[in-house]
Design an enzyme around this catalytic site. Structure first.
Site, PDB file in Angstrom:
ATOM      1  CB  VAL A 147      -0.877  -0.110   1.211  1.00 38.42           C
ATOM      2  CG1 VAL A 147      -0.072   0.217   2.600  1.00 38.42           C
ATOM      3  CG2 VAL A 147      -2.265   0.896   0.926  1.00 38.42           C
ATOM      4  CE1 TYR A 148       3.402   1.563   4.495  1.00 43.16           C
ATOM      5  CE2 TYR A 148       5.569   0.649   4.156  1.00 43.16           C
ATOM      6  CZ  TYR A 148       4.640   0.834   4.883  1.00 43.16           C
ATOM      7  OH  TYR A 148       4.798   0.449   6.270  1.00 43.16           O
ATOM      8  CB  ALA A 149       3.887   5.407  -2.622  1.00 42.09           C
ATOM      9  N   GLY A 198       1.833   1.259  -4.316  1.00 40.03           N
ATOM     10  CA  GLY A 198       2.658  -0.168  -4.893  1.00 40.03           C
ATOM     11  C   GLY A 198       3.919   0.551  -5.383  1.00 40.03           C
TER      12      GLY A 198
END
Length: 324
Positions: free
Chosen positions: A59-61, A63
Protein backbone atom coordinates in the site's frame (compact mmCIF):
# COMPACT_ATOMS: atom_id res chain seq x y z
CA UNK A 1 26.32 -3.31 12.03
CA UNK A 2 25.64 -6.34 14.21
CA UNK A 3 23.09 -8.97 13.24
CA UNK A 4 20.65 -10.96 15.33
CA UNK A 5 18.20 -13.80 14.81
CA UNK A 6 14.63 -13.03 13.84
CA UNK A 7 12.91 -14.35 16.94
CA UNK A 8 13.38 -18.10 17.26
CA UNK A 9 14.14 -18.54 13.56
CA UNK A 10 17.58 -19.06 12.08
CA UNK A 11 17.23 -15.97 9.90
CA UNK A 12 19.95 -13.36 10.52
CA UNK A 13 18.91 -9.73 10.24
CA UNK A 14 20.68 -6.44 10.93
CA UNK A 15 19.84 -4.66 14.21
CA UNK A 16 18.36 -1.85 12.14
CA UNK A 17 15.70 -2.44 9.48
CA UNK A 18 15.58 0.04 6.61
CA UNK A 19 11.97 1.20 6.16
CA UNK A 20 10.99 2.08 2.61
CA UNK A 21 7.72 3.99 3.13
CA UNK A 22 9.50 7.24 2.22
CA UNK A 23 9.99 6.18 -1.39
CA UNK A 24 7.59 6.07 -4.31
CA UNK A 25 5.43 8.26 -6.51
CA UNK A 26 4.27 11.56 -5.01
CA UNK A 27 0.55 11.57 -4.12
CA UNK A 28 -1.78 13.99 -2.39
CA UNK A 29 -1.59 11.80 0.71
CA UNK A 30 2.20 11.59 0.68
CA UNK A 31 3.67 14.67 -1.07
CA UNK A 32 6.98 14.18 0.77
CA UNK A 33 7.99 10.82 -0.76
CA UNK A 34 11.22 10.49 -2.73
CA UNK A 35 11.83 9.02 -6.16
CA UNK A 36 14.26 6.30 -7.19
CA UNK A 37 17.23 8.56 -7.89
CA UNK A 38 16.83 10.30 -4.52
CA UNK A 39 16.40 6.98 -2.73
CA UNK A 40 19.44 5.23 -4.23
CA UNK A 41 22.18 6.86 -2.11
CA UNK A 42 20.24 6.10 1.08
CA UNK A 43 19.85 2.43 0.18
CA UNK A 44 23.54 2.32 -0.69
CA UNK A 45 24.60 3.89 2.62
CA UNK A 46 22.42 1.49 4.56
CA UNK A 47 23.85 -1.50 2.70
CA UNK A 48 27.44 -0.30 3.07
CA UNK A 49 26.87 0.02 6.84
CA UNK A 50 25.76 -3.60 7.10
CA UNK A 51 21.97 -3.18 7.01
CA UNK A 52 20.60 -6.22 5.17
CA UNK A 53 16.93 -5.93 6.20
CA UNK A 54 14.52 -3.88 4.06
CA UNK A 55 10.80 -3.40 4.77
CA UNK A 56 8.02 -2.05 2.56
CA UNK A 57 4.30 -2.68 1.92
CA UNK A 58 2.00 -3.05 -1.05
CA UNK A 59 0.00 0.00 0.00
CA UNK A 60 2.95 2.40 0.35
CA UNK A 61 2.70 5.06 -2.37
CA UNK A 62 0.16 2.87 -4.18
CA UNK A 63 2.67 0.12 -4.85
CA UNK A 64 5.46 2.34 -6.15
CA UNK A 65 7.48 1.90 -2.94
CA UNK A 66 7.76 -1.80 -3.77
CA UNK A 67 8.82 -0.95 -7.32
CA UNK A 68 11.62 1.34 -6.17
CA UNK A 69 12.70 -1.00 -3.38
CA UNK A 70 12.93 -3.98 -5.72
CA UNK A 71 14.78 -2.07 -8.42
CA UNK A 72 17.44 -0.65 -6.10
CA UNK A 73 17.98 -3.88 -4.17
CA UNK A 74 18.83 -5.56 -7.47
CA UNK A 75 21.63 -3.01 -7.84
CA UNK A 76 22.94 -3.54 -4.31
CA UNK A 77 23.57 -7.25 -3.96
CA UNK A 78 22.56 -10.78 -4.95
CA UNK A 79 18.97 -11.43 -3.91
CA UNK A 80 19.87 -14.10 -1.34
CA UNK A 81 22.10 -11.65 0.54
CA UNK A 82 19.14 -9.40 1.27
CA UNK A 83 16.27 -9.88 3.74
CA UNK A 84 13.21 -8.38 2.06
CA UNK A 85 9.86 -7.82 3.77
CA UNK A 86 6.51 -6.50 2.56
CA UNK A 87 2.92 -6.40 3.79
CA UNK A 88 -0.67 -7.08 2.78
CA UNK A 89 -4.05 -5.76 3.98
CA UNK A 90 -4.61 -2.18 2.82
CA UNK A 91 -6.82 -1.22 -0.11
CA UNK A 92 -5.07 -1.62 -3.45
CA UNK A 93 -8.03 -1.14 -5.80
CA UNK A 94 -11.65 -0.01 -5.53
CA UNK A 95 -14.55 -2.40 -5.16
CA UNK A 96 -15.01 -5.80 -3.51
CA UNK A 97 -11.91 -7.82 -2.57
CA UNK A 98 -9.60 -4.86 -3.08
CA UNK A 99 -8.29 -5.08 0.46
CA UNK A 100 -8.25 -7.31 3.53
CA UNK A 101 -7.00 -10.76 4.41
CA UNK A 102 -9.34 -13.09 2.56
CA UNK A 103 -7.82 -15.99 0.68
CA UNK A 104 -8.60 -14.22 -2.59
CA UNK A 105 -6.92 -10.99 -1.48
CA UNK A 106 -3.79 -12.64 -0.05
CA UNK A 107 -3.15 -14.92 -3.02
CA UNK A 108 -3.65 -12.05 -5.47
CA UNK A 109 -1.60 -9.50 -3.54
CA UNK A 110 1.44 -11.69 -2.96
CA UNK A 111 1.74 -12.14 -6.72
CA UNK A 112 1.24 -8.42 -7.30
CA UNK A 113 3.91 -7.57 -4.73
CA UNK A 114 6.40 -10.04 -6.18
CA UNK A 115 5.83 -8.56 -9.62
CA UNK A 116 6.45 -5.01 -8.39
CA UNK A 117 9.49 -6.08 -6.35
CA UNK A 118 10.90 -8.06 -9.27
CA UNK A 119 11.60 -11.15 -7.20
CA UNK A 120 10.35 -14.73 -6.86
CA UNK A 121 9.95 -14.56 -3.09
CA UNK A 122 9.96 -12.30 -0.05
CA UNK A 123 11.72 -13.30 3.13
CA UNK A 124 9.00 -11.94 5.41
CA UNK A 125 5.35 -11.51 4.39
CA UNK A 126 3.38 -9.56 6.97
CA UNK A 127 -0.28 -8.81 7.54
CA UNK A 128 -0.48 -5.04 7.93
CA UNK A 129 -3.45 -5.11 10.31
CA UNK A 130 -6.06 -7.52 11.70
CA UNK A 131 -9.04 -8.18 9.43
CA UNK A 132 -12.22 -8.43 11.54
CA UNK A 133 -14.29 -9.53 8.55
CA UNK A 134 -12.32 -12.66 7.60
CA UNK A 135 -12.15 -15.85 9.69
CA UNK A 136 -8.69 -16.27 11.18
CA UNK A 137 -8.52 -19.81 9.79
CA UNK A 138 -9.00 -18.52 6.25
CA UNK A 139 -6.21 -15.97 6.67
CA UNK A 140 -3.73 -18.35 8.28
CA UNK A 141 -4.31 -21.16 5.79
CA UNK A 142 -3.83 -18.76 2.87
CA UNK A 143 -0.57 -17.47 4.40
CA UNK A 144 0.56 -21.05 4.98
CA UNK A 145 -0.07 -21.80 1.30
CA UNK A 146 1.99 -18.74 0.32
CA UNK A 147 4.91 -20.17 2.31
CA UNK A 148 4.43 -23.68 0.97
CA UNK A 149 4.42 -22.27 -2.58
CA UNK A 150 7.86 -20.75 -1.93
CA UNK A 151 6.62 -17.18 -2.32
CA UNK A 152 7.53 -16.25 1.29
CA UNK A 153 10.08 -17.73 3.69
CA UNK A 154 8.40 -16.51 6.90
CA UNK A 155 5.26 -14.65 7.90
CA UNK A 156 4.76 -11.81 10.35
CA UNK A 157 2.07 -9.49 11.66
CA UNK A 158 1.68 -5.82 12.50
CA UNK A 159 -0.25 -3.67 14.98
CA UNK A 160 -3.32 -5.26 16.56
CA UNK A 161 -4.64 -6.24 19.99
CA UNK A 162 -2.70 -9.00 21.73
CA UNK A 163 -5.80 -11.20 21.86
CA UNK A 164 -6.16 -10.93 18.08
CA UNK A 165 -2.55 -11.95 17.55
CA UNK A 166 -2.97 -14.87 19.96
CA UNK A 167 -6.13 -15.96 18.12
CA UNK A 168 -4.32 -16.01 14.77
CA UNK A 169 -1.37 -17.93 16.21
CA UNK A 170 -3.68 -20.45 17.87
CA UNK A 171 -5.48 -21.10 14.58
CA UNK A 172 -2.17 -21.80 12.86
CA UNK A 173 -0.89 -24.04 15.63
CA UNK A 174 -4.15 -26.00 15.84
CA UNK A 175 -4.04 -26.86 12.14
CA UNK A 176 -0.30 -27.32 11.71
CA UNK A 177 0.01 -24.19 9.58
CA UNK A 178 2.87 -21.69 9.47
CA UNK A 179 2.91 -19.34 12.48
CA UNK A 180 3.98 -15.72 12.65
CA UNK A 181 7.62 -15.19 13.64
CA UNK A 182 7.51 -11.40 14.04
CA UNK A 183 5.36 -8.52 15.24
CA UNK A 184 5.78 -5.06 13.73
CA UNK A 185 4.23 -2.72 16.29
CA UNK A 186 4.48 0.89 17.40
CA UNK A 187 7.09 1.35 20.15
CA UNK A 188 9.02 4.47 21.13
CA UNK A 189 9.72 6.63 24.15
CA UNK A 190 6.53 8.57 23.34
CA UNK A 191 4.41 5.42 22.84
CA UNK A 192 4.95 2.51 25.23
CA UNK A 193 1.45 1.03 25.45
CA UNK A 194 2.68 -2.19 23.83
CA UNK A 195 4.52 -2.93 27.09
CA UNK A 196 1.16 -3.88 28.64
CA UNK A 197 0.26 -6.98 26.60
CA UNK A 198 1.84 -7.40 23.18
CA UNK A 199 5.50 -7.19 24.12
CA UNK A 200 5.18 -9.68 27.03
CA UNK A 201 3.26 -12.05 24.73
CA UNK A 202 5.96 -11.86 22.05
CA UNK A 203 8.75 -12.35 24.61
CA UNK A 204 7.00 -15.42 25.97
CA UNK A 205 6.48 -16.91 22.50
CA UNK A 206 9.87 -15.99 21.03
CA UNK A 207 8.33 -13.66 18.44
CA UNK A 208 10.65 -10.98 17.06
CA UNK A 209 9.73 -7.34 17.71
CA UNK A 210 10.19 -4.93 14.78
CA UNK A 211 9.03 -1.53 16.09
CA UNK A 212 7.68 1.00 13.63
CA UNK A 213 7.87 4.73 14.28
CA UNK A 214 10.73 4.26 16.76
CA UNK A 215 11.26 8.03 16.85
CA UNK A 216 7.64 8.92 17.53
CA UNK A 217 6.89 10.25 14.08
CA UNK A 218 10.00 12.42 14.30
CA UNK A 219 9.04 14.10 17.58
CA UNK A 220 12.00 12.51 19.35
CA UNK A 221 14.54 13.89 16.87
CA UNK A 222 14.14 17.62 17.56
CA UNK A 223 13.23 20.05 20.35
CA UNK A 224 9.53 20.29 21.11
CA UNK A 225 7.52 22.38 18.66
CA UNK A 226 9.88 22.12 15.68
CA UNK A 227 7.95 21.51 12.44
CA UNK A 228 8.93 19.60 9.30
CA UNK A 229 7.37 19.20 5.86
CA UNK A 230 6.28 15.63 6.55
CA UNK A 231 4.82 16.50 9.95
CA UNK A 232 2.67 19.22 8.41
CA UNK A 233 1.66 17.55 5.10
CA UNK A 234 1.30 13.81 5.82
CA UNK A 235 -2.32 13.17 6.79
CA UNK A 236 -1.31 10.02 8.66
CA UNK A 237 1.11 12.01 10.80
CA UNK A 238 -1.57 14.59 11.43
CA UNK A 239 -4.18 12.10 12.62
CA UNK A 240 -1.81 9.92 14.63
CA UNK A 241 0.85 12.21 16.06
CA UNK A 242 -0.98 15.52 16.49
CA UNK A 243 -3.18 13.82 19.06
CA UNK A 244 -0.31 14.13 21.49
CA UNK A 245 -0.67 12.91 25.04
CA UNK A 246 -0.06 15.42 27.78
CA UNK A 247 3.34 13.97 28.59
CA UNK A 248 4.87 14.00 25.09
CA UNK A 249 6.52 17.37 25.62
CA UNK A 250 8.10 16.16 28.87
CA UNK A 251 9.39 12.98 27.20
CA UNK A 252 10.91 14.93 24.30
CA UNK A 253 12.50 17.33 26.79
CA UNK A 254 14.07 14.39 28.65
CA UNK A 255 15.56 13.11 25.40
CA UNK A 256 16.88 16.58 24.62
CA UNK A 257 18.48 16.80 28.08
CA UNK A 258 20.23 13.44 27.85
CA UNK A 259 21.34 14.18 24.28
CA UNK A 260 22.90 17.49 25.33
CA UNK A 261 24.64 15.83 28.27
CA UNK A 262 26.10 13.19 25.96
CA UNK A 263 26.81 15.54 23.06
CA UNK A 264 24.69 13.39 20.74
CA UNK A 265 21.78 14.01 18.36
CA UNK A 266 18.40 13.37 19.97
CA UNK A 267 17.60 10.70 17.37
CA UNK A 268 20.58 8.61 18.45
CA UNK A 269 19.57 8.73 22.11
CA UNK A 270 15.95 7.79 21.39
CA UNK A 271 16.99 4.93 19.10
CA UNK A 272 19.62 3.70 21.57
CA UNK A 273 16.94 3.48 24.27
CA UNK A 274 14.86 1.21 22.05
CA UNK A 275 17.82 -0.99 21.13
CA UNK A 276 18.45 -1.50 24.86
CA UNK A 277 14.96 -2.92 25.45
CA UNK A 278 14.60 -6.67 25.90
CA UNK A 279 13.21 -8.50 22.88
CA UNK A 280 13.65 -5.68 20.37
CA UNK A 281 15.06 -7.26 17.22
CA UNK A 282 15.28 -4.47 14.65
CA UNK A 283 13.55 -1.08 14.79
CA UNK A 284 12.29 0.05 11.39
CA UNK A 285 13.91 3.34 10.44
CA UNK A 286 12.33 5.40 7.70
CA UNK A 287 14.70 7.80 5.97
CA UNK A 288 14.23 10.85 3.79
CA UNK A 289 17.76 12.19 4.40
CA UNK A 290 21.15 10.52 4.69
CA UNK A 291 21.45 11.93 8.20
CA UNK A 292 18.50 9.78 9.30
CA UNK A 293 20.44 6.66 8.33
CA UNK A 294 23.65 7.92 9.90
CA UNK A 295 21.87 8.51 13.22
CA UNK A 296 20.33 5.03 13.18
CA UNK A 297 23.67 3.40 12.39
CA UNK A 298 25.45 5.36 15.12
CA UNK A 299 22.75 4.60 17.70
CA UNK A 300 23.70 0.92 17.81
CA UNK A 301 27.01 1.84 19.45
CA UNK A 302 25.48 4.22 22.01
CA UNK A 303 25.48 2.67 25.47
CA UNK A 304 23.05 4.24 27.91
CA UNK A 305 23.48 3.96 31.67
CA UNK A 306 20.69 2.77 33.96
CA UNK A 307 20.37 6.33 35.24
CA UNK A 308 20.01 7.70 31.72
CA UNK A 309 17.37 5.10 30.84
CA UNK A 310 15.46 5.94 34.03
CA UNK A 311 15.63 9.65 33.17
CA UNK A 312 14.29 9.00 29.68
CA UNK A 313 11.43 6.81 30.89
CA UNK A 314 10.36 8.82 33.96
CA UNK A 315 8.04 11.37 32.26
CA UNK A 316 5.93 8.77 30.44
CA UNK A 317 2.30 8.31 31.49
CA UNK A 318 -0.22 5.80 30.04
CA UNK A 319 -2.12 7.09 27.02
CA UNK A 320 -4.82 6.05 24.56
CA UNK A 321 -3.90 3.13 22.32
CA UNK A 322 -3.26 4.16 18.69
CA UNK A 323 -1.92 2.79 15.44
CA UNK A 324 -4.39 -0.05 14.87
Amino acid sequence: MNTTRLGRTGLEVSRICFGCMSFGKVTDERPWVLGQDEARPMFQRAWDAGINFFDTANVYAQGTSEEITGAIIKELAPRDDVVLATKVFGRMRPGPNGQGLSRKAILAEIDNSLHRLGTDYVDLYQIHRFDPFTPVEETMEALHDVVRAGKARYIGASSMWAWQFAKLQHAAESHGWTKFVSMQNQVSLTYREEEREMIPLCLNQGVALLPWSPLGGGKLTRPWGTQTKRATTDRYNKTMYEQASGNDEAVVSAVETVAKERGLPMAQVAMAWLLHKKGITAPIVGASKLSHIEDAIAAEAVMLSEDEIAKLEAPYQPMMVSGF
